[in-house]
Design a protein around this motif. Sequence first.
Motif, PDB file in Angstrom:
ATOM      1  N   THR A  26      99.221 -39.071  -1.951  1.00 25.82           N
ATOM      2  CA  THR A  26      98.444 -40.311  -1.976  1.00 25.82           C
ATOM      3  C   THR A  26      98.251 -40.935  -0.596  1.00 25.82           C
ATOM      4  O   THR A  26      97.117 -41.248  -0.226  1.00 25.82           O
ATOM      5  CB  THR A  26      99.034 -41.317  -2.975  1.00 25.82           C
ATOM      6  OG1 THR A  26      98.912 -40.771  -4.289  1.00 25.82           O
ATOM      7  CG2 THR A  26      98.298 -42.643  -2.916  1.00 25.82           C
ATOM      8  N   PRO A  27      99.297 -41.107   0.205  1.00 27.70           N
ATOM      9  CA  PRO A  27      99.076 -41.733   1.519  1.00 27.70           C
ATOM     10  C   PRO A  27      98.115 -40.934   2.406  1.00 27.70           C
ATOM     11  O   PRO A  27      97.270 -41.511   3.094  1.00 27.70           O
ATOM     12  CB  PRO A  27     100.473 -41.770   2.152  1.00 27.70           C
ATOM     13  CG  PRO A  27     101.432 -41.598   1.026  1.00 27.70           C
ATOM     14  CD  PRO A  27     100.713 -40.827  -0.026  1.00 27.70           C
ATOM     15  N   HIS A  28      98.224 -39.616   2.352  1.00 31.12           N
ATOM     16  CA  HIS A  28      97.363 -38.771   3.189  1.00 31.12           C
ATOM     17  C   HIS A  28      95.913 -38.806   2.715  1.00 31.12           C
ATOM     18  O   HIS A  28      94.990 -38.861   3.523  1.00 31.12           O
ATOM     19  CB  HIS A  28      97.886 -37.332   3.195  1.00 31.12           C
ATOM     20  CG  HIS A  28      99.283 -37.218   3.697  1.00 31.12           C
ATOM     21  ND1 HIS A  28      99.632 -37.430   5.015  1.00 31.12           N
ATOM     22  CD2 HIS A  28     100.444 -36.950   3.047  1.00 31.12           C
ATOM     23  CE1 HIS A  28     100.929 -37.280   5.166  1.00 31.12           C
ATOM     24  NE2 HIS A  28     101.453 -36.993   3.985  1.00 31.12           N
ATOM     25  N   VAL A  29      95.731 -38.760   1.408  1.00 32.48           N
ATOM     26  CA  VAL A  29      94.370 -38.766   0.854  1.00 32.48           C
ATOM     27  C   VAL A  29      93.684 -40.095   1.167  1.00 32.48           C
ATOM     28  O   VAL A  29      92.527 -40.125   1.575  1.00 32.48           O
ATOM     29  CB  VAL A  29      94.396 -38.486  -0.665  1.00 32.48           C
ATOM     30  CG1 VAL A  29      93.039 -38.739  -1.298  1.00 32.48           C
ATOM     31  CG2 VAL A  29      94.843 -37.065  -0.943  1.00 32.48           C
ATOM     32  N   LEU A  30      94.399 -41.194   0.989  1.00 29.97           N
ATOM     33  CA  LEU A  30      93.802 -42.507   1.249  1.00 29.97           C
ATOM     34  C   LEU A  30      93.418 -42.679   2.722  1.00 29.97           C
ATOM     35  O   LEU A  30      92.409 -43.310   3.028  1.00 29.97           O
ATOM     36  CB  LEU A  30      94.748 -43.629   0.817  1.00 29.97           C
ATOM     37  CG  LEU A  30      94.865 -43.842  -0.687  1.00 29.97           C
ATOM     38  CD1 LEU A  30      95.955 -44.849  -1.008  1.00 29.97           C
ATOM     39  CD2 LEU A  30      93.541 -44.277  -1.288  1.00 29.97           C
ATOM     40  N   SER A  31      94.201 -42.113   3.626  1.00 33.54           N
ATOM     41  CA  SER A  31      93.853 -42.247   5.042  1.00 33.54           C
ATOM     42  C   SER A  31      92.753 -41.271   5.453  1.00 33.54           C
ATOM     43  O   SER A  31      91.977 -41.554   6.359  1.00 33.54           O
ATOM     44  CB  SER A  31      95.092 -42.059   5.922  1.00 33.54           C
ATOM     45  OG  SER A  31      95.570 -40.738   5.830  1.00 33.54           O
ATOM     46  N   ALA A  32      92.659 -40.124   4.781  1.00 32.82           N
ATOM     47  CA  ALA A  32      91.664 -39.111   5.158  1.00 32.82           C
ATOM     48  C   ALA A  32      90.291 -39.370   4.551  1.00 32.82           C
ATOM     49  O   ALA A  32      89.278 -38.930   5.091  1.00 32.82           O
ATOM     50  CB  ALA A  32      92.149 -37.727   4.746  1.00 32.82           C
ATOM     51  N   VAL A  33      90.236 -40.054   3.427  1.00 33.58           N
ATOM     52  CA  VAL A  33      88.971 -40.286   2.728  1.00 33.58           C
ATOM     53  C   VAL A  33      88.745 -41.794   2.631  1.00 33.58           C
ATOM     54  O   VAL A  33      89.183 -42.438   1.679  1.00 33.58           O
ATOM     55  CB  VAL A  33      88.978 -39.639   1.320  1.00 33.58           C
ATOM     56  CG1 VAL A  33      87.622 -39.793   0.654  1.00 33.58           C
ATOM     57  CG2 VAL A  33      89.381 -38.183   1.392  1.00 33.58           C
ATOM     58  N   PRO A  34      88.047 -42.375   3.625  1.00 33.23           N
ATOM     59  CA  PRO A  34      87.865 -43.824   3.643  1.00 33.23           C
ATOM     60  C   PRO A  34      87.089 -44.373   2.446  1.00 33.23           C
ATOM     61  O   PRO A  34      87.223 -45.541   2.114  1.00 33.23           O
ATOM     62  CB  PRO A  34      87.099 -44.088   4.934  1.00 33.23           C
ATOM     63  CG  PRO A  34      86.937 -42.801   5.623  1.00 33.23           C
ATOM     64  CD  PRO A  34      87.456 -41.717   4.756  1.00 33.23           C
ATOM     65  N   SER A  35      86.303 -43.545   1.781  1.00 36.22           N
ATOM     66  CA  SER A  35      85.513 -44.031   0.647  1.00 36.22           C
ATOM     67  C   SER A  35      86.323 -44.084  -0.643  1.00 36.22           C
ATOM     68  O   SER A  35      85.806 -44.449  -1.687  1.00 36.22           O
ATOM     69  CB  SER A  35      84.289 -43.131   0.441  1.00 36.22           C
ATOM     70  OG  SER A  35      84.685 -41.806   0.129  1.00 36.22           O
ATOM     71  N   LEU A  36      87.614 -43.744  -0.584  1.00 38.94           N
ATOM     72  CA  LEU A  36      88.484 -43.728  -1.747  1.00 38.94           C
ATOM     73  C   LEU A  36      89.308 -45.016  -1.800  1.00 38.94           C
ATOM     74  O   LEU A  36      89.877 -45.432  -0.797  1.00 38.94           O
ATOM     75  CB  LEU A  36      89.421 -42.516  -1.643  1.00 38.94           C
ATOM     76  CG  LEU A  36      90.099 -42.011  -2.891  1.00 38.94           C
ATOM     77  CD1 LEU A  36      89.058 -41.533  -3.900  1.00 38.94           C
ATOM     78  CD2 LEU A  36      91.030 -40.869  -2.532  1.00 38.94           C
ATOM     79  N   MET A  37      89.352 -45.636  -2.966  1.00 39.41           N
ATOM     80  CA  MET A  37      90.098 -46.886  -3.135  1.00 39.41           C
ATOM     81  C   MET A  37      91.046 -46.751  -4.328  1.00 39.41           C
ATOM     82  O   MET A  37      90.619 -46.338  -5.409  1.00 39.41           O
ATOM     83  CB  MET A  37      89.143 -48.052  -3.398  1.00 39.41           C
ATOM     84  CG  MET A  37      88.116 -48.287  -2.305  1.00 39.41           C
ATOM     85  SD  MET A  37      88.827 -48.871  -0.784  1.00 39.41           S
ATOM     86  CE  MET A  37      89.267 -50.512  -1.259  1.00 39.41           C
TER      87      MET A  37
END
Length: 170
Positions: A26-37
Amino acid sequence: MTFGENPQKVKNIVTANLPHFHRLYTPHVLSAVPSLMATTSDRTRFTQDLSQSTRAGLLGQLPSAVRQHLVPPSMRGSGGSVLIPAVPAGRVPAAGEVESALRTAWEGLPVKTTAKMVKLGIHKVVARSSLTQGIKGIFTAGVWKALVYGLSKVNKYRVGMGKLEAAGKM
């Protein structure tokens, strides 16, 4: 995987490990994909901007082995080249021109078409390496062991399909 494996294999693995995957990725995905909330406080559910420009940007970030399969038919030239309408015949387009033209083309694609193209691109990349691994296995293990291994995979597939059919009848 189209044949030779339990069709539920990935689902079984992911379902059993989902809490661990959430904590790890989760932390990596949220930082890598700015369009994800994240939409829940425990950050296990997400929403994403699916606008055409965001999808085109994400396609541009895919590995080149997959991206080369995402050239729309209208832009395919001979020998795998990419045709760009604004570039005169005979002139080799700069890398930036190719990326810009592809991004513009991707922005115009419907979501379902984009999904099909990505799925096909990944399939082509995986199928090639899967086939070569299978051939290497025959030479490395020998024909008999490869045959026994292949038959065990077919049996796993049949067992998995039986479970799918049983689940569908409920």
